[in-house]
Scaffold this motif. Structure first.
Motif, PDB file in Angstrom:
ATOM      1  N   GLU A  51       0.854  -1.180   0.000  1.00 35.32           N
ATOM      2  CA  GLU A  51       0.000   0.000   0.000  1.00 35.32           C
ATOM      3  C   GLU A  51       0.895   1.237   0.000  1.00 35.32           C
ATOM      4  O   GLU A  51       2.013   1.208   0.515  1.00 35.32           O
ATOM      5  CB  GLU A  51      -0.928   0.001   1.208  1.00 35.32           C
ATOM      6  N   PRO A  52       0.416   2.337  -0.592  1.00 33.40           N
ATOM      7  CA  PRO A  52       1.223   3.552  -0.609  1.00 33.40           C
ATOM      8  C   PRO A  52       1.305   4.159   0.788  1.00 33.40           C
ATOM      9  O   PRO A  52       0.303   4.250   1.495  1.00 33.40           O
ATOM     10  CB  PRO A  52       0.491   4.469  -1.583  1.00 33.40           C
ATOM     11  N   LEU A  53       2.500   4.530   1.172  1.00 37.68           N
ATOM     12  CA  LEU A  53       2.730   5.110   2.487  1.00 37.68           C
ATOM     13  C   LEU A  53       2.837   6.632   2.384  1.00 37.68           C
ATOM     14  O   LEU A  53       2.196   7.364   3.124  1.00 37.68           O
ATOM     15  CB  LEU A  53       3.996   4.512   3.094  1.00 37.68           C
ATOM     16  N   LYS A  54       3.655   7.107   1.446  1.00 34.42           N
ATOM     17  CA  LYS A  54       3.785   8.548   1.214  1.00 34.42           C
ATOM     18  C   LYS A  54       4.514   8.782  -0.103  1.00 34.42           C
ATOM     19  O   LYS A  54       5.073   7.853  -0.693  1.00 34.42           O
ATOM     20  CB  LYS A  54       4.524   9.238   2.351  1.00 34.42           C
ATOM     21  N   MET A  55       4.475  10.020  -0.542  1.00 28.22           N
ATOM     22  CA  MET A  55       5.216  10.423  -1.737  1.00 28.22           C
ATOM     23  C   MET A  55       6.208  11.493  -1.307  1.00 28.22           C
ATOM     24  O   MET A  55       5.845  12.436  -0.604  1.00 28.22           O
ATOM     25  CB  MET A  55       4.283  10.973  -2.820  1.00 28.22           C
ATOM     26  N   GLN A  56       7.451  11.333  -1.733  1.00 21.25           N
ATOM     27  CA  GLN A  56       8.488  12.301  -1.395  1.00 21.25           C
ATOM     28  C   GLN A  56       8.842  13.078  -2.658  1.00 21.25           C
ATOM     29  O   GLN A  56       9.334  12.498  -3.627  1.00 21.25           O
ATOM     30  CB  GLN A  56       9.716  11.588  -0.837  1.00 21.25           C
ATOM     31  N   TRP A  57       8.577  14.374  -2.611  1.00 17.87           N
ATOM     32  CA  TRP A  57       8.861  15.235  -3.760  1.00 17.87           C
ATOM     33  C   TRP A  57      10.194  15.936  -3.526  1.00 17.87           C
ATOM     34  O   TRP A  57      10.429  16.509  -2.462  1.00 17.87           O
ATOM     35  CB  TRP A  57       7.757  16.281  -3.919  1.00 17.87           C
ATOM     36  N   PRO A  58      11.092  15.921  -4.517  1.00 15.81           N
ATOM     37  CA  PRO A  58      12.351  16.654  -4.365  1.00 15.81           C
ATOM     38  C   PRO A  58      12.091  18.158  -4.406  1.00 15.81           C
ATOM     39  O   PRO A  58      11.112  18.615  -4.990  1.00 15.81           O
ATOM     40  CB  PRO A  58      13.190  16.198  -5.564  1.00 15.81           C
ATOM     41  N   ARG A  59      12.981  18.893  -3.771  1.00 16.87           N
ATOM     42  CA  ARG A  59      12.830  20.356  -3.764  1.00 16.87           C
ATOM     43  C   ARG A  59      13.039  20.889  -5.171  1.00 16.87           C
ATOM     44  O   ARG A  59      13.977  20.481  -5.861  1.00 16.87           O
ATOM     45  CB  ARG A  59      13.821  20.988  -2.818  1.00 16.87           C
ATOM     46  N   PRO A  60      12.167  21.801  -5.580  1.00 14.49           N
ATOM     47  CA  PRO A  60      12.328  22.353  -6.927  1.00 14.49           C
ATOM     48  C   PRO A  60      13.553  23.261  -7.007  1.00 14.49           C
ATOM     49  O   PRO A  60      13.893  23.964  -6.062  1.00 14.49           O
ATOM     50  CB  PRO A  60      11.036  23.142  -7.130  1.00 14.49           C
ATOM     51  N   GLY A  63      14.510  27.353 -12.400  1.00 11.11           N
ATOM     52  CA  GLY A  63      14.919  27.220 -13.788  1.00 11.11           C
ATOM     53  C   GLY A  63      15.025  25.797 -14.288  1.00 11.11           C
ATOM     54  O   GLY A  63      15.321  25.569 -15.457  1.00 11.11           O
ATOM     55  N   GLN A  64      14.799  24.820 -13.423  1.00  8.02           N
ATOM     56  CA  GLN A  64      14.866  23.413 -13.798  1.00  8.02           C
ATOM     57  C   GLN A  64      13.459  22.808 -13.762  1.00  8.02           C
ATOM     58  O   GLN A  64      12.634  23.222 -12.956  1.00  8.02           O
ATOM     59  CB  GLN A  64      15.773  22.627 -12.837  1.00  8.02           C
ATOM     60  N   PRO A  65      13.183  21.819 -14.608  1.00  9.15           N
ATOM     61  CA  PRO A  65      11.876  21.163 -14.539  1.00  9.15           C
ATOM     62  C   PRO A  65      11.747  20.374 -13.239  1.00  9.15           C
ATOM     63  O   PRO A  65      12.741  19.929 -12.665  1.00  9.15           O
ATOM     64  CB  PRO A  65      11.859  20.237 -15.757  1.00  9.15           C
ATOM     65  N   GLN A  66      10.511  20.220 -12.798  1.00  5.40           N
ATOM     66  CA  GLN A  66      10.247  19.478 -11.561  1.00  5.40           C
ATOM     67  C   GLN A  66      10.653  18.013 -11.728  1.00  5.40           C
ATOM     68  O   GLN A  66      10.276  17.352 -12.684  1.00  5.40           O
ATOM     69  CB  GLN A  66       8.746  19.554 -11.216  1.00  5.40           C
ATOM     70  N   GLU A  67      11.427  17.524 -10.778  1.00  9.30           N
ATOM     71  CA  GLU A  67      11.843  16.129 -10.777  1.00  9.30           C
ATOM     72  C   GLU A  67      10.670  15.259 -10.309  1.00  9.30           C
ATOM     73  O   GLU A  67       9.867  15.687  -9.489  1.00  9.30           O
ATOM     74  CB  GLU A  67      13.027  15.924  -9.830  1.00  9.30           C
ATOM     75  N   PRO A  68      10.570  14.028 -10.807  1.00 10.80           N
ATOM     76  CA  PRO A  68       9.483  13.154 -10.355  1.00 10.80           C
ATOM     77  C   PRO A  68       9.660  12.739  -8.894  1.00 10.80           C
ATOM     78  O   PRO A  68      10.763  12.731  -8.352  1.00 10.80           O
ATOM     79  CB  PRO A  68       9.558  11.949 -11.289  1.00 10.80           C
ATOM     80  N   ALA A  69       8.563  12.375  -8.280  1.00 12.12           N
ATOM     81  CA  ALA A  69       8.542  12.006  -6.866  1.00 12.12           C
ATOM     82  C   ALA A  69       8.979  10.562  -6.670  1.00 12.12           C
ATOM     83  O   ALA A  69       9.084   9.779  -7.614  1.00 12.12           O
ATOM     84  CB  ALA A  69       7.135  12.192  -6.315  1.00 12.12           C
ATOM     85  N   THR A  70       9.224  10.233  -5.412  1.00 10.58           N
ATOM     86  CA  THR A  70       9.494   8.860  -5.002  1.00 10.58           C
ATOM     87  C   THR A  70       8.288   8.373  -4.226  1.00 10.58           C
ATOM     88  O   THR A  70       7.867   9.002  -3.258  1.00 10.58           O
ATOM     89  CB  THR A  70      10.750   8.793  -4.106  1.00 10.58           C
ATOM     90  N   LEU A  71       7.719   7.271  -4.662  1.00 12.50           N
ATOM     91  CA  LEU A  71       6.570   6.682  -3.977  1.00 12.50           C
ATOM     92  C   LEU A  71       7.090   5.655  -2.980  1.00 12.50           C
ATOM     93  O   LEU A  71       7.797   4.717  -3.348  1.00 12.50           O
ATOM     94  CB  LEU A  71       5.630   6.019  -4.985  1.00 12.50           C
TER      95      LEU A  71
END
Length: 159
Positions: A51-60, A63-71
């Motif tokens: 089951e999904p526990l959380k999503m970790q988003w890298p800091r933006p 000038g760079q595109p948003q990096e994908p998250a870690t599930l």
């Protein structure tokens, strides 16, 4: 004078929508549907063990595109290796659900799942008990209906 309008009942999901949205947002979930519809997204076979526990988003970075998250997935111990091997399939299904490349990788945490086990399906009634009940149903002419009623009666007597 106008009559008072009777209060109508509102679904609990509407009343608690903001509460749940805030709780899921604290865990990094932009949409709570990833958690609530996990069985549909990942597939029943995969969802039975993780089951999904959380999503970790890298800091933006400016000038760079948003990096994908870690599930982060919570996985029952013995199935962790199987889920790790299925990570490409899981990533594809999650990103297809979002409609864009939202999740770039999975992290696995081995722990018992938070949901309770579903109750086991009841076993069918004993054939002798079904036959005994069927003897009392001679007035029923339809054979399939008589068999169904006999199974029902035996199940009720058993419980």
């Amino acid at each position: 004078m106008s009559k008072p309008v009777p209060a109508s009942a509102k679904p609990l999901s509407i009343l608690l929508s903001d509460v749940f949205t805030d709780a899921y947002a604290k865990q990094g979930f932009a949409a709570r549907e990833l958690v609530t519809r996990w069985g549909e997204i990942a597939g029943e076979r995969i969802a039975a063990y993780c089951e999904p526990l959380k999503m970790q988003w890298p800091r933006p970075v400016a000038g760079q595109p948003q990096e994908p998250a870690t599930l982060v997935l919570r996985v029952e111990g013995p199935m962790a290796l199987e889920i790790q091997h299925s990570s490409d399939v899981i990533l594809e299904r999650v990103n297809r659900f979002f409609g864009w490349h939202a999740v770039g990788r999975l992290t696995i945490r081995q722990a018992p799942l938070s949901r309770r086990d579903r109750p086991a399906r009841p076993r069918p009634p004993d054939a002798k008990a079904v036959a005994g009940v069927a003897e009392d149903l001679t007035a029923v002419e339809d054979e399939d209906l008589r068999a169904a009623l006999a199974r029902l009666g035996a199940s009720i007597k058993r419980n």
